[in-house]
Design a protein around this motif. Structure first.
Motif, mmCIF file in Angstrom:
data_model
loop_
_atom_site.group_PDB
_atom_site.id
_atom_site.type_symbol
_atom_site.label_atom_id
_atom_site.label_comp_id
_atom_site.label_asym_id
_atom_site.label_seq_id
_atom_site.Cartn_x
_atom_site.Cartn_y
_atom_site.Cartn_z
ATOM 1 N N ASP A 295 5.269 69.835 61.124
ATOM 2 C CA ASP A 295 3.892 69.818 60.624
ATOM 3 C C ASP A 295 3.429 68.375 60.501
ATOM 4 O O ASP A 295 4.206 67.436 60.687
ATOM 5 N N LEU A 296 2.161 68.221 60.166
ATOM 6 C CA LEU A 296 1.598 66.884 60.008
ATOM 7 C C LEU A 296 2.056 66.249 58.696
ATOM 8 O O LEU A 296 2.739 65.228 58.697
ATOM 9 N N VAL A 297 1.655 66.871 57.578
ATOM 10 C CA VAL A 297 1.883 66.221 56.283
ATOM 11 C C VAL A 297 2.577 67.122 55.259
ATOM 12 O O VAL A 297 2.675 66.755 54.100
ATOM 13 N N VAL B 286 -3.894 77.167 55.535
ATOM 14 C CA VAL B 286 -4.952 76.163 55.734
ATOM 15 C C VAL B 286 -4.323 74.863 56.249
ATOM 16 O O VAL B 286 -3.215 74.492 55.839
ATOM 17 N N CYS B 287 -5.024 74.181 57.125
ATOM 18 C CA CYS B 287 -4.570 72.893 57.667
ATOM 19 C C CYS B 287 -4.125 71.974 56.521
ATOM 20 O O CYS B 287 -4.863 71.775 55.546
ATOM 21 N N THR B 288 -2.946 71.388 56.660
ATOM 22 C CA THR B 288 -2.404 70.609 55.538
ATOM 23 C C THR B 288 -3.117 69.272 55.343
ATOM 24 O O THR B 288 -3.033 68.687 54.264
ATOM 25 N N TYR B 289 -3.800 68.785 56.373
ATOM 26 C CA TYR B 289 -4.646 67.596 56.165
ATOM 27 C C TYR B 289 -5.689 67.910 55.090
ATOM 28 O O TYR B 289 -5.966 67.100 54.219
ATOM 29 N N VAL B 290 -6.301 69.082 55.206
ATOM 30 C CA VAL B 290 -7.354 69.471 54.264
ATOM 31 C C VAL B 290 -6.764 69.574 52.859
ATOM 32 O O VAL B 290 -7.288 69.003 51.895
ATOM 33 N N GLY C 260 -14.287 69.595 68.561
ATOM 34 C CA GLY C 260 -13.213 70.505 68.951
ATOM 35 C C GLY C 260 -12.594 71.359 67.869
ATOM 36 O O GLY C 260 -11.849 72.282 68.179
ATOM 37 N N CYS C 261 -12.833 71.100 66.577
ATOM 38 C CA CYS C 261 -12.095 71.826 65.552
ATOM 39 C C CYS C 261 -13.030 72.283 64.437
ATOM 40 O O CYS C 261 -13.626 71.462 63.736
ATOM 41 N N PHE C 262 -13.110 73.585 64.277
ATOM 42 C CA PHE C 262 -14.011 74.197 63.300
ATOM 43 C C PHE C 262 -13.589 73.884 61.856
ATOM 44 O O PHE C 262 -14.411 73.895 60.938
ATOM 45 N N THR C 263 -12.299 73.575 61.673
ATOM 46 C CA THR C 263 -11.800 73.272 60.324
ATOM 47 C C THR C 263 -12.552 72.105 59.689
ATOM 48 O O THR C 263 -12.738 72.060 58.478
ATOM 49 N N PHE C 264 -12.983 71.152 60.534
ATOM 50 C CA PHE C 264 -13.719 70.001 59.993
ATOM 51 C C PHE C 264 -14.939 70.458 59.197
ATOM 52 O O PHE C 264 -15.284 69.890 58.170
ATOM 53 N N MET C 265 -15.615 71.482 59.724
ATOM 54 C CA MET C 265 -16.827 71.952 59.053
ATOM 55 C C MET C 265 -16.483 72.569 57.694
ATOM 56 O O MET C 265 -17.136 72.304 56.677
ATOM 57 N N LYS C 266 -15.414 73.373 57.650
ATOM 58 C CA LYS C 266 -15.002 74.005 56.387
ATOM 59 C C LYS C 266 -14.547 72.922 55.380
ATOM 60 O O LYS C 266 -14.783 73.015 54.192
ATOM 61 N N TRP C 267 -13.882 71.900 55.902
ATOM 62 C CA TRP C 267 -13.386 70.786 55.075
ATOM 63 C C TRP C 267 -14.563 70.129 54.351
ATOM 64 O O TRP C 267 -14.530 69.889 53.139
ATOM 65 N N PHE C 268 -15.634 69.830 55.109
ATOM 66 C CA PHE C 268 -16.786 69.170 54.477
ATOM 67 C C PHE C 268 -17.578 70.121 53.584
ATOM 68 O O PHE C 268 -18.261 69.662 52.669
ATOM 69 N N LYS D 32 2.309 73.008 62.822
ATOM 70 C CA LYS D 32 1.883 74.283 62.260
ATOM 71 C C LYS D 32 0.419 74.251 61.844
ATOM 72 O O LYS D 32 -0.328 75.192 62.034
ATOM 73 N N SER D 33 0.006 73.124 61.260
ATOM 74 C CA SER D 33 -1.336 73.046 60.691
ATOM 75 C C SER D 33 -2.458 73.171 61.693
ATOM 76 O O SER D 33 -3.505 73.696 61.384
ATOM 77 N N CYS D 34 -2.251 72.616 62.878
ATOM 78 C CA CYS D 34 -3.407 72.299 63.710
ATOM 79 C C CYS D 34 -3.593 73.262 64.868
ATOM 80 O O CYS D 34 -3.009 73.089 65.936
ATOM 81 N N ASN D 35 -4.447 74.256 64.656
ATOM 82 C CA ASN D 35 -4.732 75.191 65.753
ATOM 83 C C ASN D 35 -5.411 74.477 66.910
ATOM 84 O O ASN D 35 -5.225 74.833 68.070
ATOM 85 N N SER D 36 -6.200 73.467 66.567
ATOM 86 C CA SER D 36 -6.932 72.751 67.600
ATOM 87 C C SER D 36 -5.967 72.170 68.633
ATOM 88 O O SER D 36 -6.199 72.224 69.839
ATOM 89 N N PHE D 37 -4.864 71.614 68.179
ATOM 90 C CA PHE D 37 -3.858 71.083 69.093
ATOM 91 C C PHE D 37 -2.940 72.186 69.620
ATOM 92 O O PHE D 37 -2.626 72.248 70.802
HETATM 93 S S1 SF4 Z 1 -7.980 68.967 64.270
HETATM 94 FE FE1 SF4 Z 1 -6.124 69.933 63.412
HETATM 95 S S2 SF4 Z 1 -5.425 68.512 61.842
HETATM 96 FE FE2 SF4 Z 1 -7.596 68.008 62.272
HETATM 97 S S3 SF4 Z 1 -8.772 69.239 60.811
HETATM 98 FE FE3 SF4 Z 1 -8.595 70.445 62.669
HETATM 99 S S4 SF4 Z 1 -6.796 71.771 62.263
HETATM 100 FE FE4 SF4 Z 1 -6.688 70.066 60.795
#
Ligand code: SF4
Length: 430
Positions: free
Chosen positions: A396-398, A90-94, A125-133, A366-371
């Motif tokens: 990685d980011l964090v 999972v994205c390490t920001y999350v 651009g990034c589906f992870t945001f939706m899962k995060w919320f 590593k975390s960010c598939n979007s990038f």
């Molecule tokens: S854009 Fe990258 S760093 Fe931001 S939430 Fe999506 S996967 Fe995580």
């Protein structure tokens, strides 16, 4: 604080930014007592002027995560999140944000951040945001306003895409924000704020473009992440942001007049031997060490894609007070992570040429598939188009477990040697 770090933080604009942030966190600490609504939202595609026009105070979970990493707290927070079942993938920001909330959600001032009255999911651009919320919704059980921003799959913004966003803003996003805020949106207030945004954006672009000069007066990656702070977060559309960017621009212009380079973690930069363009976010856990790996070799970043995740202002976009909602829609769709791969390649190629770069580097996290998805293709295509050396490093980011300092340093040194070989032994870019 390390004395060398203290030296790096002496720039007046950095002190001003610190002041703005401290005021913001003080306002957040008082928000509940003063009855001010709090919204959690994200950086790319944020609706900051709309948020502040309705009296909300924003909290940005990505900023929480990166600040935790810079304060060396992210490893513990990620560990907490993994212990309750969030996978290593999972994205390490999350995970950092979830772990931080489980540890009391303390902000940088040591006071707890207020709980959200609204989650505003205007992600790009990034589906992870939706899962995060989805996770934060379980945690805080508050309303969620969602703005779906169409991806620029064909490399353009069409009338239908704008109409789709406008319809969502008018029929669901703004009505829900008004309900939570307990007041109606004043369009003249929104326009006033958009006019302030546009002024700050002009100064911000002048700062970014100053790196076309030799020597470059800024580092557009490591310095750049400080410069994007106010405009990508809570301050766009405020007098504070106008004040900050005017001060920053004047500081940079003074360095240009004096023929000086940027301030690095070890003080003013000396000879600039390598001008580089970089794709990808920085590493936050070892930020200053990472920066030193370049600055100590005389490498300066003249342009970066990361400083475009919260808006592509150097492509000409400005928030427009005459067309408030339309301009919010165009802003959201224009953010860097909402661009397709061919557009990203074109942009980096433009930077390489316009900024007179000696090469380009990809920092793949590593975390960010979007990038990260497609970055090898970006590398190969750019090598072909520019004939310059491309470098590729990973961390990685964090999550500090993925920052291997010796390995990264080796890669950077080999990469700079490649540039030397391409130059045929001739040194000295500045
Ligand atoms: S854009 Fe990258 S760093 Fe931001 S939430 Fe999506 S996967 Fe995580």
């Amino acid at each position: 604080m390390n004395p060398r770090d203290a030296e790096a933080s002496k720039e007046p604009s950095m002190l001003l930014q610190k002041e703005l942030l401290a005021d913001h966190y003080t306002r957040l600490a008082r928000a509940k007592a003063e009855g001010r609504p709090v919204v959690y939202t994200f950086v790319p595609g944020n609706l900051t002027e709309l948020i502040s026009s309705l009296g909300f105070l924003p909290v940005l979970p990505e900023i929480n995560a990166l600040q935790s990493a810079m304060r060396k707290k992210s490893a513990d927070f990620i560990n907490r999140a993994e212990k309750i079942g969030h996978s290593e993938d999972v994205c390490t920001y999350v995970k950092c944000d979830i772990g931080m909330s489980k540890a009391g959600n303390l902000g940088p001032t040591g006071e707890p951040l207020p709980k959200p009255d609204l989650l505003l999911l205007s992600y790009t651009g990034c589906f992870t945001f939706m899962k995060w919320f989805e996770l934060l919704k379980q945690e805080y059980d508050c309303p969620v306003a969602m703005l779906h921003v169409p991806y620029q799959g064909d490399g353009e913004i069409t009338g239908a895409m704008i109409a789709y966003i406008l319809d969502q803003l008018r029929t669901s996003v703004i009505p829900l924000m008004e309900k939570v805020a307990g007041r109606k949106l004043d369009m003249s207030e929104l326009s006033r704020r958009l006019a302030l945004s546009s002024r700050a954006e002009d100064d911000f672009v002048a700062v970014l473009e100053s790196a076309k000069r030799r020597p470059a007066p800024i580092d557009a990656y490591f310095g750049g992440v400080f410069y994007i702070g106010p405009i990508f977060s809570a301050f766009r559309g405020s007098d504070d942001a106008v004040r900050y960017y005017a001060a920053l621009r004047s500081e940079v212009e003074q360095r240009v007049a004096a023929g000086e380079g940027p301030i690095t973690p070890d003080g003013p930069m000396g000879e600039q031997k390598y001008r580089l363009v970089v794709e990808g976010p920085p590493n936050w856990t070892s930020f200053r060490d990472f920066w030193r790996m370049f600055s100590s070799e005389g490498a300066v970043f003249v342009a970066s894609t990361y400083t475009k995740v919260g808006g592509l202002y150097d492509g000409g976009f400005r928030h427009d007070p005459e067309r408030p909602l339309d301009s919010l829609a165009r802003y959201c769709m224009g953010c860097y992570t909402n661009l397709n791969l061919p557009s990203r390649i074109d942009l980096i190629e433009r930077y390489v040429r316009e900024y007179g770069a000696d090469g380009f580097l990809i920092h793949s996290v590593k975390s960010c598939n979007s990038f990260s998805a497609g970055q090898l293709l970006i590398l190969r295509e750019l090598e072909k188009r520019t004939g310059l050396a491309g470098g590729f490093i990973e961390s990685d980011l964090v999550d500090p477990r993925y920052f291997s300092a010796a390995n990264i340093k080796n890669r950077i040194e080999s990469y700079l040697q490649m540039i030397e070989q391409k130059r045929g032994g001739k040194r000295g870019a500045a």
